[in-house]
Design an enzyme around this catalytic site. Structure first.
Site, mmCIF file in Angstrom:
data_model
loop_
_atom_site.group_PDB
_atom_site.id
_atom_site.type_symbol
_atom_site.label_atom_id
_atom_site.label_comp_id
_atom_site.label_asym_id
_atom_site.label_seq_id
_atom_site.Cartn_x
_atom_site.Cartn_y
_atom_site.Cartn_z
ATOM 1 N N ASN A 12 -14.851 -98.633 34.615
ATOM 2 C CA ASN A 12 -14.394 -97.821 33.487
ATOM 3 C C ASN A 12 -15.333 -98.127 32.322
ATOM 4 O OD1 ASN A 12 -13.110 -96.606 31.358
ATOM 5 N ND2 ASN A 12 -11.284 -97.900 31.409
ATOM 6 N N TRP A 13 -16.252 -97.206 32.076
ATOM 7 C CA TRP A 13 -17.272 -97.469 31.050
ATOM 8 C C TRP A 13 -16.723 -97.303 29.643
ATOM 9 C CZ3 TRP A 13 -22.303 -94.602 33.138
ATOM 10 C CH2 TRP A 13 -22.626 -95.145 34.390
ATOM 11 N N LYS A 14 -15.511 -96.786 29.515
ATOM 12 C CA LYS A 14 -14.885 -96.571 28.197
ATOM 13 C C LYS A 14 -15.856 -95.789 27.304
ATOM 14 C CE LYS A 14 -12.015 -100.581 29.033
ATOM 15 N NZ LYS A 14 -11.272 -101.716 28.533
ATOM 16 N N HIS A 98 -4.308 -95.253 30.611
ATOM 17 C CA HIS A 98 -4.917 -96.550 30.299
ATOM 18 C C HIS A 98 -4.216 -97.129 29.067
ATOM 19 C CE1 HIS A 98 -7.769 -99.588 29.081
ATOM 20 N NE2 HIS A 98 -8.210 -99.570 30.323
ATOM 21 N N GLU A 100 -5.302 -98.481 26.523
ATOM 22 C CA GLU A 100 -5.925 -98.104 25.235
ATOM 23 C C GLU A 100 -5.441 -96.724 24.797
ATOM 24 O OE1 GLU A 100 -9.886 -98.934 26.575
ATOM 25 O OE2 GLU A 100 -9.404 -101.076 26.535
ATOM 26 N N GLY A 176 -10.439 -107.158 28.166
ATOM 27 C CA GLY A 176 -11.484 -107.424 27.178
ATOM 28 C C GLY A 176 -11.336 -108.756 26.476
ATOM 29 N N SER A 216 -10.574 -108.300 32.607
ATOM 30 C CA SER A 216 -11.563 -109.382 32.653
ATOM 31 C C SER A 216 -11.988 -109.759 34.081
ATOM 32 C CB SER A 216 -11.068 -110.614 31.884
ATOM 33 O OG SER A 216 -10.857 -110.279 30.523
ATOM 34 N N GLY A 237 -13.847 -103.096 33.274
ATOM 35 C CA GLY A 237 -14.365 -102.586 32.009
ATOM 36 C C GLY A 237 -15.723 -103.182 31.707
ATOM 37 N N GLY A 238 -15.752 -104.202 30.858
ATOM 38 C CA GLY A 238 -17.007 -104.783 30.360
ATOM 39 C C GLY A 238 -18.038 -105.077 31.442
#
Ligand code: 13P
Length: 254
Positions: A12-14, A98, A100, A176, A216, A237-238
């Site tokens: 998920n590159w956000k 999600h 967010e 994150g 994470s 994510g990251g």
């Protein structure tokens, strides 16, 4: 490792990567993971990069996902994107609900269930996210929160649609933050969610549905998380923003 369900690992590159950066990243990811057959690999770039990323991964083992979509098909909904528009870029998956979006856009379980239905009607496979806040966990309310989110977000789906749905357990306190759920915490939540799917649909569907863990995930913790019986993949994510870290997660999960 031998798993009951095929692993699904999605990046998920956000809200990251310009089109040029997205092309570079996915070109590299494609080369680096070309031989992987054991895992369903998905990348979810921002909308603006879907078209170009789609061209790069054509005829590869990488599938395309979007990060959100509207519950509406078309019309006066400024700023929204419909499922049919995603299909134009050969998008197969769409992340829905999600945390967010639940937090910043105030998305409700009811809205998420409408989006999930709209996704299925367009033959997109939703990845529906659920997860508790730190305060929920600390007050012993994790299962209550998960149950509300799972029941609400899956409301109205048929058994056939549920079979084509992926769930993602993403504890909000682990997103994150560098603070991953322990393998035991993840397994406990996944088993609970699978049990709920069994109650809401049936046992066969519960056995088939894939539940990703997100929060994470890194190369160094992927193996332990993925070795849990009810953890069927990761939503990253990251660590999905660089080839090396994303590829490490996938290679360490096999
Ligand atoms: P991180 O991997 O950066 O913690 O993000 C997880 C996530 O939100 C994936 O959807």
């Amino acid at each position: 490792m031998q798993k009951e369900r095929k692993l699904i690992i999605a990046g998920n590159w956000k809200m990251n990567k310009t089109v040029a950066e997205a092309i570079d990243l996915v070109t590299d990811v494609k080369l680096s993971l070309a031989s992987v057959k054991e895992v369903d690999i998905v990348v979810c770039p921002p909308y603006t990069a879907l078209g170009e990323v789609s061209k790069v991964i054509l005829h590869s083992n990488i599938r395309l996902g979007a990060q959100n979509m509207s519950e509406q098909n078309s019309g006066a909904y400024t700023g929204e994107i419909a499922a049919g528009m995603l299909k134009e870029f050969s998008v197969r998956y769409v992340i829905l609900g999600h945390s967010e979006r639940r937090q910043y856009q105030k998305e409700s379980d009811e809205l998420i269930s409408k989006k999930a239905l709209a996704a299925h009607l367009a033959s997109l496979k939703p990845i529906i996210c659920v997860g508790e806040l730190l305060a929920d966990r600390e007050s012993g309310n994790t299962e209550k929160v998960l149950e509300t989110q799972v029941r609400g977000s899956l409301a109205g789906l048929s058994k056939e649609q549920m079979e084509e749905t992926t769930l993602a357990y993403e504890p909000v306190w682990a997103i994150g933050t560098g603070r991953t759920a322990s393998a035991a915490q993840a397994q406990e939540a996944h088993a609970f969610i699978r049990g709920l799917v069994g109650k809401l649909f049936d046992e066969t569907i519960a056995r088939r549905v894939r539940i990703q863990y997100g929060g994470s995930v890194k190369g160094s913790n992927a193996r332990e998380l993925m070795s849990q019986p009810d953890v069927d993949g990761a939503l990253v994510g990251g660590a999905s923003l660089e080839t090396r870290s994303f590829a490490d997660i996938i290679k360490n999960s096999i």
